[in-house]
Enzyme design. Sequence first.
Site, PDB file in Angstrom:
ATOM      1  CE  LYS A   1       1.864   2.470   4.029  1.00 53.32           C
ATOM      2  NZ  LYS A   1       2.361   1.209   3.471  1.00 53.32           N
TER       3      LYS A   1
ATOM      4  CB  THR B   1      -0.936   0.001   1.225  1.00 52.04           C
ATOM      5  OG1 THR B   1      -1.833  -1.105   1.107  1.00 52.04           O
ATOM      6  CG2 THR B   1      -1.757   1.291   1.285  1.00 52.04           C
TER       7      THR B   1
ATOM      8  CE  LYS C   1      -5.625  -1.030   1.955  1.00 54.70           C
ATOM      9  NZ  LYS C   1      -4.384  -1.780   2.152  1.00 54.70           N
TER      10      LYS C   1
END
Lengths: 296, 296
Positions: B242, B99, B174
């Site tokens: 993050k 990711t 995502k």
Amino acid sequence: MSSKKVAFIGLGVMGYPMAGHLANAGHTVTVFNRTKAKANKWAKQYKGKAATTPAQAAKGCDVVFVCVGMDDDVREVVLEKNGALSGMKKGAILVDHTTASADLARELETAAKKKGIGFLDAPVSGGQAGAENGVLTVMVGGAKSTFNKAAPVIDAYARAVTLLGPAGSGQLTKMVNQICIAGLVQGLAEGIHFAQQAGLDGDTVVDVISKGAAGSWQMENRGKTMLKDQFNFGFAVDWMIKDLGMSLDEANRNGALLPITSLVHQKYREIQKRGGGRWDTSSLLRLLTKQPKSKK
Amino acid sequence: MSSKKVAFIGLGVMGYPMAGHLANAGHTVTVFNRTKAKANKWAKQYKGKAATTPAQAAKGCDVVFVCVGMDDDVREVVLEKNGALSGMKKGAILVDHTTASADLARELETAAKKKGIGFLDAPVSGGQAGAENGVLTVMVGGAKSTFNKAAPVIDAYARAVTLLGPAGSGQLTKMVNQICIAGLVQGLAEGIHFAQQAGLDGDTVVDVISKGAAGSWQMENRGKTMLKDQFNFGFAVDWMIKDLGMSLDEANRNGALLPITSLVHQKYREIQKRGGGRWDTSSLLRLLTKQPKSKK
């Protein structure tokens, strides 16, 4: 389950079909509605009776149901002159389906108790479609013995009827429901807005992520309509403002911290101020995508 | 599907079982991991090979998979000296499951293209359990022809593999997923906190409302553990910080407004600062229920 003599007070988009399900289940139903024409229409459609006051509707009934707008509307049709309580018999049960404050529930229970009448606060979820299809979720507060008598009657329009604790617990549970929805829908609105700004195909994105950890009833049932900018249906912003307002009042008393809920409440007030009070709650997306009108 | 020669770079809690599924599906797998012992353990368990550099692992492979931590970790194992790209043959495909940012995806595609190598950004959702059970949801960005070649290999550990657009589209999707989760989990935390402050039985409340308009994967899978104050599992706050940070960076570029996402990002940073970086994202509840430690 034996047939009962019941009254239904408040024939809005929820009450009208709920009272209809009671009649279809074989109960003898008398209705009352502020706008008389709607009560007459209901009585004709379901071969029931229309009363001219809540007291008259409630007379001799085993169970009296109320489903109106705000706390004060409930007080008017239950506690005031010609209110339901003044017509009810000892041993009867008053069920309030209005989404109202927990304080009102306790106030009504006390007033009912003085007359030997049982009380349940019983807000519902499932919306207009749930009411029409008889598959509402009913969140109940009150005494267990009262609940056991009323639940089989409520079953006429419910998928699930659950007792959650003493008077007020139904309302408090409905508040939890609305608090969860507030943050959830804002998150969904930001996600969909981001997808649009990023140039993604929103329908495909919703299909892919709705099966996983971001999935929700709201994403499945509102994701696609949000992408189409459709908000002229569903659960109105006006009502959400009322429900979140009561939740925040209650939180101020019970000590709960609701930082995002209070922000989303203000966002709904902003939508209302701009004329979107009747829009679905998913219209939070509009605050991200549409520019406010300039007064110049 | 024919057996391929593949490499897997990064054997964390996700990569280790993903590489295992590739071996079990009959592919010839060479792995690389920064900590060599884990690569040797994997090679022994799955009768595969462990390489000493990413380039060595990638040599002669049809598909090279990467699943590491941050953008710079990907750059290190792909672009730097002895990185995967330096070992890959023309016509091979590089799939990044990390990711990461959409910018990194575009950067990697450009670098791969120069060498005649195909590239897909392919972040996953479904967590450690999804990786172990081979039922991940894979969100892919890249060219359709590259996707068609790699998807049958990815199937070894996926429930769904979907192409969402050009390079970067997997990462952007995502991000939508994580943005939706941020607001949703904060709303859920406030709802559960309110239920507790109101003295309701939280388990019953969650059972009742999870079937309706407030329902979500998070409520069904985290509601009960939140009520028990359990956060030592699941998707870590460190990783969510993050992911939301990258989403906010991207929003600053594409013009999306993310007011609540940015607030929840700060809340996660607060949890991290207080030592909860490894807790599950549902630990937002802790900020409402636990008092910060006094320095006095």
